[in-house]
Design an enzyme around this catalytic site. Structure first.
Site, mmCIF file in Angstrom:
data_model
loop_
_atom_site.group_PDB
_atom_site.id
_atom_site.type_symbol
_atom_site.label_atom_id
_atom_site.label_comp_id
_atom_site.label_asym_id
_atom_site.label_seq_id
_atom_site.Cartn_x
_atom_site.Cartn_y
_atom_site.Cartn_z
ATOM 1 N N GLU A 27 0.832 -1.206 0.000
ATOM 2 C CA GLU A 27 0.000 0.000 0.000
ATOM 3 C C GLU A 27 0.871 1.264 0.000
ATOM 4 O OE1 GLU A 27 -3.480 -0.038 2.563
ATOM 5 O OE2 GLU A 27 -3.007 2.005 3.194
ATOM 6 N N TYR A 59 -6.588 6.935 -0.686
ATOM 7 C CA TYR A 59 -7.420 8.042 -1.175
ATOM 8 C C TYR A 59 -7.750 8.931 0.020
ATOM 9 C CZ TYR A 59 -11.321 10.127 -3.760
ATOM 10 O OH TYR A 59 -12.166 10.985 -4.412
ATOM 11 N N HIS A 87 -8.054 2.883 -3.665
ATOM 12 C CA HIS A 87 -8.906 3.107 -2.494
ATOM 13 C C HIS A 87 -9.880 4.230 -2.854
ATOM 14 C CE1 HIS A 87 -5.846 1.500 0.701
ATOM 15 N NE2 HIS A 87 -5.619 0.947 -0.473
ATOM 16 N N ALA A 137 -19.504 2.745 4.500
ATOM 17 C CA ALA A 137 -18.853 2.094 3.363
ATOM 18 C C ALA A 137 -19.820 1.166 2.627
ATOM 19 C CB ALA A 137 -17.626 1.325 3.842
ATOM 20 N N HIS A 161 -13.479 -1.320 15.073
ATOM 21 C CA HIS A 161 -13.291 0.056 14.598
ATOM 22 C C HIS A 161 -13.505 1.016 15.769
ATOM 23 C CE1 HIS A 161 -14.427 3.873 12.557
ATOM 24 N NE2 HIS A 161 -13.445 3.498 11.758
ATOM 25 N N LYS A 284 7.880 3.319 1.845
ATOM 26 C CA LYS A 284 9.292 2.916 1.972
ATOM 27 C C LYS A 284 9.405 1.444 1.567
ATOM 28 C CE LYS A 284 10.973 6.565 4.371
ATOM 29 N NZ LYS A 284 10.423 7.663 3.567
HETATM 30 P P1 FAD Z 1 -17.519 1.591 7.680
HETATM 31 O O1 FAD Z 1 -17.429 0.177 7.314
HETATM 32 O O2 FAD Z 1 -18.622 2.406 7.126
HETATM 33 O O3 FAD Z 1 -17.563 1.659 9.273
HETATM 34 C C1 FAD Z 1 -17.367 2.895 9.953
HETATM 35 C C2 FAD Z 1 -17.989 2.833 11.339
HETATM 36 O O4 FAD Z 1 -19.396 2.833 11.230
HETATM 37 C C3 FAD Z 1 -17.630 1.569 12.129
HETATM 38 O O5 FAD Z 1 -17.489 1.923 13.484
HETATM 39 C C4 FAD Z 1 -18.836 0.655 11.930
HETATM 40 O O6 FAD Z 1 -19.012 -0.213 13.036
HETATM 41 C C5 FAD Z 1 -19.973 1.665 11.814
HETATM 42 N N1 FAD Z 1 -21.044 1.231 10.913
HETATM 43 C C6 FAD Z 1 -20.924 0.669 9.697
HETATM 44 N N2 FAD Z 1 -22.152 0.449 9.149
HETATM 45 C C7 FAD Z 1 -23.052 0.909 10.050
HETATM 46 C C8 FAD Z 1 -24.464 0.971 10.070
HETATM 47 N N3 FAD Z 1 -25.218 0.508 9.066
HETATM 48 N N4 FAD Z 1 -25.087 1.523 11.176
HETATM 49 C C9 FAD Z 1 -24.341 1.990 12.211
HETATM 50 N N5 FAD Z 1 -22.986 1.953 12.248
HETATM 51 C C10 FAD Z 1 -22.358 1.419 11.187
HETATM 52 N N6 FAD Z 1 -8.994 6.040 5.022
HETATM 53 C C11 FAD Z 1 -8.834 6.979 4.058
HETATM 54 O O7 FAD Z 1 -9.235 8.119 4.248
HETATM 55 N N7 FAD Z 1 -8.242 6.673 2.864
HETATM 56 C C12 FAD Z 1 -7.784 5.426 2.570
HETATM 57 O O8 FAD Z 1 -7.259 5.185 1.484
HETATM 58 C C13 FAD Z 1 -7.931 4.407 3.568
HETATM 59 N N8 FAD Z 1 -7.521 3.143 3.356
HETATM 60 C C14 FAD Z 1 -7.726 2.168 4.297
HETATM 61 C C15 FAD Z 1 -7.334 0.865 4.031
HETATM 62 C C16 FAD Z 1 -7.543 -0.150 4.969
HETATM 63 C C17 FAD Z 1 -7.110 -1.565 4.642
HETATM 64 C C18 FAD Z 1 -8.144 0.161 6.216
HETATM 65 C C19 FAD Z 1 -8.361 -0.921 7.256
HETATM 66 C C20 FAD Z 1 -8.539 1.471 6.498
HETATM 67 C C21 FAD Z 1 -8.358 2.491 5.552
HETATM 68 N N9 FAD Z 1 -8.764 3.799 5.783
HETATM 69 C C22 FAD Z 1 -8.568 4.767 4.812
HETATM 70 C C23 FAD Z 1 -9.354 4.186 7.070
HETATM 71 C C24 FAD Z 1 -10.906 4.155 7.049
HETATM 72 O O9 FAD Z 1 -11.385 5.080 6.113
HETATM 73 C C25 FAD Z 1 -11.396 4.521 8.459
HETATM 74 O O10 FAD Z 1 -11.049 3.522 9.374
HETATM 75 C C26 FAD Z 1 -12.862 4.917 8.559
HETATM 76 O O11 FAD Z 1 -13.078 5.520 9.839
HETATM 77 C C27 FAD Z 1 -13.829 3.746 8.443
HETATM 78 O O12 FAD Z 1 -13.931 3.314 7.166
HETATM 79 P P2 FAD Z 1 -14.748 1.947 6.836
HETATM 80 O O13 FAD Z 1 -14.740 1.826 5.383
HETATM 81 O O14 FAD Z 1 -14.218 0.849 7.648
HETATM 82 O O15 FAD Z 1 -16.196 2.391 7.342
#
Ligand code: FAD
Length: 298
Positions: A27, A59, A87, A137, A161, A284
């Site tokens: 990544e 992203y 992403h 998401a 999370h 890196k």
């Molecule tokens: P979600 O899956 O939407 O979850 C977010 C929160 O909402 C969680 O606490 C979940 O329990 C809760 N939730 C989900 N669905 C519901 C629902 N229906 N009702 C109530 N609560 C709900 N960030 C960036 O900005 N750019 C990147 O490129 C990036 N890359 C990443 C790559 C990886 C492999 C990982 C693990 C994380 C990355 N992140 C990145 C960080 C990520 O954007 C954050 O952790 C963000 O806060 C949560 O994203 P998510 O897609 O997991 O969200």
């Protein structure tokens, strides 16, 4: 250990996971400066020699580096042999904006997207949370699924999370992302494999069979660790803390420890059946390359 893909064609990560396990993916984030970009090109060139299964480009949430992600993908796409996963975050974005980005990715011949919500900034207005087109998401996964035939991955959190109080609830939301059309999971980084193992066990208990690729960060500095812990909320047990204290003023020994520790961590994960390893490289190459070399000798 087999990892010798020479992919000249569009390939979905799910296909790569079927054909060439274990996968090794790296990544990178789009640098803010020209100097950073030049250094990233060197890193990518170094790591390409390993024949990665795919690389991914982060992203920026809330507009911070959005344009840069597409620009970077466009620049590296032509010269890279391996697949690129883009992403994509949805917090604060409209459906129109996301459609346009997805269309651009399609034009760039990108087949894989990691669909994310993005972190919600502390000053994000409450009213905007309901006004915008995407809350989670899972909304983005559903949206992309309806637009095009992308292979979609999502994030998973072995230690829960940080906005969620309970791992089982968090996993039920992960299940929603899979139901919406996500095909594989990449995890948040963790330093202790028991969190990944118990996470995968709980996911399988929910009937989710999709691959869960562990995300690994090699420790490269004493101060790096507290920053990472704050950012990701991952646990750091005493076995790591003691070693870091021992080598506090010796950066070379810390880096060596980080490589050895991650080698053992990856080796155990692969032995226990993890489908691959996703390395958080922080742009890196050295630590990741050494870990890969160590794993190849095993
Ligand atoms: P979600 O899956 O939407 O979850 C977010 C929160 O909402 C969680 O606490 C979940 O329990 C809760 N939730 C989900 N669905 C519901 C629902 N229906 N009702 C109530 N609560 C709900 N960030 C960036 O900005 N750019 C990147 O490129 C990036 N890359 C990443 C790559 C990886 C492999 C990982 C693990 C994380 C990355 N992140 C990145 C960080 C990520 O954007 C954050 O952790 C963000 O806060 C949560 O994203 P998510 O897609 O997991 O969200």
């Amino acid at each position: 250990m087999k990892n010798n893909l020479d992919l000249k064609h569009k390939m979905k990560i799910t296909e790569i996971l079927e054909k060439d396990r274990p996968t090794f993916s790296f990544e990178f984030f789009p640098p803010k400066t020209e100097e950073g970009l030049a250094s990233l090109y060197k890193t990518i060139a170094e790591l390409e020699k390993i024949n990665p299964s795919f690389i991914s480009i982060t992203y920026g949430a809330m507009g911070s580096t959005r344009k840069k992600t597409l620009e970077l993908i466009e620049k590296i796409k032509k010269s890279l042999k391996c697949e690129i996963m883009a992403h994509l975050t949805c917090i604060g974005a409209t459906a129109e904006e996301i459609s346009s980005i997805v269309l651009k990715l399609k034009k760039l011949n990108i087949s894989n997207i990691l669909a994310l919500r993005g972190d919600i900034p502390d000053d994000y207005p409450e009213k905007d949370k309901v006004k915008k087109d995407f809350m989670y998401a899972s909304d983005l996964v559903r949206f992309i699924r309806n637009l095009n035939d992308f292979c979609i991955g999502v994030a998973g959190y072995p230690e829960c999370h940080r906005d969620c109080t309970d791992i089982n609830t968090d996993i039920s939301y992960l299940a929603e992302k899979i139901e919406a059309g996500a095909e594989f999971v990449i995890t948040q980084l963790f330093f202790h494999n028991e969190y990944y193992n118990s996470f995968v066990e709980k996911i399988r208990g929910k009937g989710i069979k999709n691959p869960v690729i562990p995300g690994i960060l090699p420790i490269t500095g004493y101060h790096q660790i507290s920053k990472i812990q704050k950012m990701c909320g991952c646990s750091i047990h005493n076995n790591i803390k003691t070693e870091l204290e021992k080598f506090k003023d010796d950066p070379v020994s810390i880096r060596n420890f980080g490589v050895d520790y991650a080698t053992e961590q990856c080796s155990e994960l692969l032995e226990q059946g993890a489908p691959g390893i996703h390395f958080y490289t922080f742009n890196k190459s050295e630590a990741t390359r050494k870990i890969w070399e160590n794993l190849s000798k095993k």
